[in-house]
Design an enzyme around this catalytic site. Structure first.
Site, PDB file in Angstrom:
ATOM      1  CB  SER A  66      -0.927   0.045   1.211  1.00 13.65           C
ATOM      2  OG  SER A  66      -1.656   1.262   1.160  1.00 13.65           O
ATOM      3  CG  HIS A  85      -4.642  -0.890   3.944  1.00 14.33           C
ATOM      4  ND1 HIS A  85      -4.924  -0.356   2.693  1.00 14.33           N
ATOM      5  CD2 HIS A  85      -3.810  -0.016   4.532  1.00 14.33           C
ATOM      6  CE1 HIS A  85      -4.292   0.785   2.542  1.00 14.33           C
ATOM      7  NE2 HIS A  85      -3.603   1.022   3.648  1.00 14.33           N
ATOM      8  CG  ASN A  86      -7.072  -1.814  -0.359  1.00 11.64           C
ATOM      9  OD1 ASN A  86      -6.084  -1.516   0.300  1.00 11.64           O
ATOM     10  ND2 ASN A  86      -7.011  -2.012  -1.652  1.00 11.64           N
ATOM     11  CE  LYS A 145      -3.206  -2.467  -0.321  1.00 12.92           C
ATOM     12  NZ  LYS A 145      -3.442  -2.530  -1.712  1.00 12.92           N
ATOM     13  CD  GLU A 161      -7.384   2.985   0.120  1.00 14.51           C
ATOM     14  OE1 GLU A 161      -6.374   2.343   0.481  1.00 14.51           O
ATOM     15  OE2 GLU A 161      -7.700   3.111  -1.077  1.00 14.51           O
TER      16      GLU A 161
HETATM   17  P1  NBP Z   1      -1.931  -2.902 -13.516  1.00 12.79           P
HETATM   18  O1  NBP Z   1      -2.807  -3.516 -12.493  1.00 12.79           O
HETATM   19  O2  NBP Z   1      -2.469  -1.867 -14.399  1.00 12.79           O
HETATM   20  O3  NBP Z   1      -1.339  -4.098 -14.422  1.00 12.79           O
HETATM   21  C1  NBP Z   1      -0.548  -3.821 -15.545  1.00 12.79           C
HETATM   22  C2  NBP Z   1       0.618  -4.793 -15.617  1.00 12.79           C
HETATM   23  O4  NBP Z   1       0.146  -6.148 -15.702  1.00 12.79           O
HETATM   24  C3  NBP Z   1       1.426  -4.540 -16.888  1.00 12.79           C
HETATM   25  O5  NBP Z   1       2.786  -4.744 -16.577  1.00 12.79           O
HETATM   26  C4  NBP Z   1       0.897  -5.610 -17.835  1.00 12.79           C
HETATM   27  O6  NBP Z   1       1.784  -5.966 -18.856  1.00 12.79           O
HETATM   28  C5  NBP Z   1       0.747  -6.761 -16.874  1.00 12.79           C
HETATM   29  N1  NBP Z   1      -0.054  -7.872 -17.396  1.00 12.79           N
HETATM   30  C6  NBP Z   1      -1.370  -7.962 -17.669  1.00 12.79           C
HETATM   31 BR1  NBP Z   1      -2.554  -6.578 -17.529  1.00 12.79          BR
HETATM   32  N2  NBP Z   1      -1.757  -9.150 -18.131  1.00 12.79           N
HETATM   33  C7  NBP Z   1      -0.625  -9.879 -18.164  1.00 12.79           C
HETATM   34  C8  NBP Z   1      -0.348 -11.203 -18.550  1.00 12.79           C
HETATM   35  N3  NBP Z   1      -1.322 -12.027 -18.941  1.00 12.79           N
HETATM   36  N4  NBP Z   1       0.921 -11.617 -18.484  1.00 12.79           N
HETATM   37  C9  NBP Z   1       1.905 -10.789 -18.081  1.00 12.79           C
HETATM   38  N5  NBP Z   1       1.712  -9.521 -17.673  1.00 12.79           N
HETATM   39  C10 NBP Z   1       0.466  -9.067 -17.726  1.00 12.79           C
HETATM   40  O7  NBP Z   1      -0.574  -2.370 -12.837  1.00 12.79           O
HETATM   41  P2  NBP Z   1      -0.355  -1.518 -11.489  1.00 12.79           P
HETATM   42  O8  NBP Z   1      -1.316  -0.396 -11.363  1.00 12.79           O
HETATM   43  O9  NBP Z   1       1.103  -1.248 -11.441  1.00 12.79           O
HETATM   44  O10 NBP Z   1      -0.722  -2.571 -10.343  1.00 12.79           O
HETATM   45  C11 NBP Z   1      -0.054  -3.817 -10.196  1.00 12.79           C
HETATM   46  C12 NBP Z   1      -0.722  -4.571  -9.054  1.00 12.79           C
HETATM   47  O11 NBP Z   1      -0.561  -3.812  -7.845  1.00 12.79           O
HETATM   48  C13 NBP Z   1      -2.229  -4.757  -9.229  1.00 12.79           C
HETATM   49  O12 NBP Z   1      -2.625  -5.972  -8.666  1.00 12.79           O
HETATM   50  C14 NBP Z   1      -2.825  -3.612  -8.455  1.00 12.79           C
HETATM   51  O13 NBP Z   1      -4.148  -3.891  -8.012  1.00 12.79           O
HETATM   52  C15 NBP Z   1      -1.846  -3.523  -7.287  1.00 12.79           C
HETATM   53  N6  NBP Z   1      -1.769  -2.219  -6.625  1.00 12.79           N
HETATM   54  C16 NBP Z   1      -1.857  -1.071  -7.350  1.00 12.79           C
HETATM   55  C17 NBP Z   1      -1.762   0.168  -6.714  1.00 12.79           C
HETATM   56  C18 NBP Z   1      -1.829   1.453  -7.485  1.00 12.79           C
HETATM   57  O14 NBP Z   1      -1.857   2.521  -6.837  1.00 12.79           O
HETATM   58  N7  NBP Z   1      -1.821   1.425  -8.816  1.00 12.79           N
HETATM   59  C19 NBP Z   1      -1.553   0.205  -5.329  1.00 12.79           C
HETATM   60  C20 NBP Z   1      -1.430  -0.984  -4.625  1.00 12.79           C
HETATM   61  C21 NBP Z   1      -1.546  -2.192  -5.282  1.00 12.79           C
HETATM   62  P3  NBP Z   1       1.685  -5.246 -20.303  1.00 12.79           P
HETATM   63  O15 NBP Z   1       2.477  -3.988 -20.180  1.00 12.79           O
HETATM   64  O16 NBP Z   1       2.300  -6.216 -21.213  1.00 12.79           O
HETATM   65  O17 NBP Z   1       0.228  -5.000 -20.589  1.00 12.79           O
END
Ligand code: NBP
Length: 482
Positions: free
Chosen positions: A134, A191-192, A188, A195
């Site tokens: 988080s 936590h959410n 987590k 939130e």
């Molecule tokens: P996203 O949740 O938007 O996921 C995008 C990533 O997943 C890209 O690298 C994409 O690759 C990859 N991906 C997908 Br979509 N399908 C795939 C597959 N079949 N094989 C391999 N790679 C694949 O990214 P994020 O916002 O960085 O979040 C990552 C995780 O962290 C999520 O679970 C999210 O819920 C969690 N999270 C996010 C936040 C936040 O603030 N954003 C905070 C805390 C936790 P590509 O580039 O090839 O499409």
């Protein structure tokens, strides 16, 4: 420039969207050499050419090259979209891994998926850590709160790196080994959920000031800034002040005034409510937040209804007199604090039930501690919560700890006052209402469930117990009585 050879990279990161990129930079800045891989090569290339330029991050372009770059046991952090992508990446990696290698899922995965994956991965001889992360983008880069769950031997391997990259608060690094299996992702999820509750309570507070006192967004922002100096001090209250005072360059209006009033509910908030029903441990403030978001999305239906359903402010239904401004603002500060206490009490109670149900042996004080920095719900309030569970790990409900008894007793009259104002002005305040009802239900020796039991026995012979004698009773309601 890479200084650590391929084959000796400390950790691998798969997924270079917002979270993966920032975590990779955080890991590298803290002296652990990462290799990175992303399904779409263009994203890796862009990362290497821009943000990772000049760092000790090694880009790789095939799974084989990526795995081959890592020292053993391999530590691989998956930062891909939750759901099927996690299974897809595990399936791609598995043929190249060896017993003892560690997979860490740092996404927002559903804890039951993590439980399943833990078993599947363990069957192949690998370790699986489900880690809640988080703090959003900033947290990932400068220090998130980390909630890893899984086998202890894998935690021991990861502890130095996770401790280095985690946020640091006055109580230490914001990471701890949560417990086995899916416990990290479960924590987590809670936590959410909290939130969600915090944001809904903040939104209702803003709405009361906006509508009953006619305050501008900037004025309300100033109030939140002041509150952030006191007991409400928290990341969410701090950014509420900033969001409310932000002026839109396009319209020169407060930006918040032109943001559409529709919020989605998905993933972790909904899962928290669903799980609370399964475990029979109510979290009504969090439920109210999830429901409020769903209702907000019915914009066209709300617009239709606003034309026919009347309330305060409609023709023939004048608003009540404007409340005393300072008095209401002071009441709102205490109301928000008490309502937040009930929401955290509900979240912690659900954690306690989950700990028992799933045999996780969760340390609630330690969980509150790792939320004091880095994460979205970081708040001054978490310090007395941490203390309360440290003093009494078996505490039945947070509201019963001496500090919180005092806070609930002194602040709940103002919570009632705020709800009274909200109802008078026709301002929806479901989370505030859920908070006061939780207090009133919890403190009530006598509830109307006697009538429910009577009704159930009447129509379904469900039986009931009596207050004046032992046993199970059934009445032929239609034969005797009035
Ligand atoms: P996203 O949740 O938007 O996921 C995008 C990533 O997943 C890209 O690298 C994409 O690759 C990859 N991906 C997908 Br979509 N399908 C795939 C597959 N079949 N094989 C391999 N790679 C694949 O990214 P994020 O916002 O960085 O979040 C990552 C995780 O962290 C999520 O679970 C999210 O819920 C969690 N999270 C996010 C936040 C936040 O603030 N954003 C905070 C805390 C936790 P590509 O580039 O090839 O499409």
């Amino acid at each position: 420039m890479s200084t650590v050879q391929s084959g000796e990279r400390h950790v691998g990161v798969v997924g270079l969207a917002v979270m993966g990129e920032n975590l990779a930079l955080n890991i590298e800045r803290n002296g652990f050499a990462p290799a990175v891989y992303n399904r779409t090569a263009a994203r890796t290339e862009e990362f290497l050419a821009k943000r990772a330029m000049g760092t000790d991050i090694l880009g790789t372009f095939t799974i084989e090259e990526f795995v081959g770059a890592l020292e053993r046991p391999r530590r691989i952090l998956l930062m891909v979209k939750a759901g099927p992508p996690v299974d897809a990446v595990i399936a791609e990696l598995a043929p190249y891994l060896e017993p003892g290698d560690i997979l860490i899922d740092g996404g927002n995965s559903l804890f039951t998926d993590t439980e399943r994956r833990s078993h599947e991965v363990a069957d192949k001889g690998f370790h699986f850590i489900g880690m809640g992360v988080s703090g959003g983008e900033e947290g990932a880069l400068w220090g998130p709160s980390l909630m890893p769950g899984g086998p202890n031997e894998a935690w021991v391997e990861l502890e130095p790196m996770l401790t280095a990259i985690a946020a640091k608060s006055a109580s230490g690094p914001c990471v701890t080994h949560i417990g086995p299996g899916g416990s990290g992702h479960y924590v987590k999820m809670i936590h959410n959920g909290i939130e969600y509750g915090d944001m809904q309570l903040i939104a209702e507070t803003y709405d009361v000031m906006r509508r009953s006192l006619g305050m501008t967004a900037a004025e309300i922002g100033e109030v939140f800034d002041r509150w952030n100096e006191g007991k409400l001090e928290s990341f969410l209250v701090e950014i509420t002040g900033k969001v409310l005072k932000y002026v839109d360059p396009l319209t020169e209006e407060p930006l918040v005034n032109v943001i559409a009033d529709q919020a989605a509910q998905k993933g972790t908030g909904r899962w928290t409510s669903q799980n609370s029903y399964e475990l029979g441990t109510p979290i009504p403030v969090i439920d109210a937040a999830v429901i409020a978001r769903s209702l907000s999305s019915f914009k066209s239906r709300r617009l239709e209804a606003s034309k026919v359903i009347k309330g305060p402010g409609s023709e023939g239904m004048p608003f009540p007199p404007t409340p005393d401004k300072q008095q209401l603002i002071d009441a709102l500060e205490n109301a928000l604090y008490v309502a937040k206490i009930t929401s955290y009490a509900q979240g912690m109670a659900l954690l306690a039930t989950a700990s028992e149900t799933y045999n996780w042996d969760l340390d609630l004080s330690e969980i509150a501690r790792i939320w004091t920095g880095g994460c979205i719900i970081r708040a001054e309030l978490l310090n007395p919560i941490m203390q309360a569970f440290k003093t009494n790990p078996q505490l039945a409900n947070l509201m019963l700890a001496p500090y919180f008894v005092e806070q609930v007793n002194s602040g709940s009259p103002q919570l009632r006052e705020v709800i009274h104002t909200a109802i008078g002005f026709g301002i929806p305040s479901s989370a505030m209402n859920a908070a006061i009802s939780y207090i009133d239900t919890y403190r009530q020796p006598l509830l109307p469930a006697n009538l429910i039991q009577g009704l159930r026995d009447y129509f379904g012979a469900h039986t009931y117990e009596r207050t004046d004698r032992e046993g199970i009773f059934h009445t032929e309601w239609m034969q005797v009585g009035v």
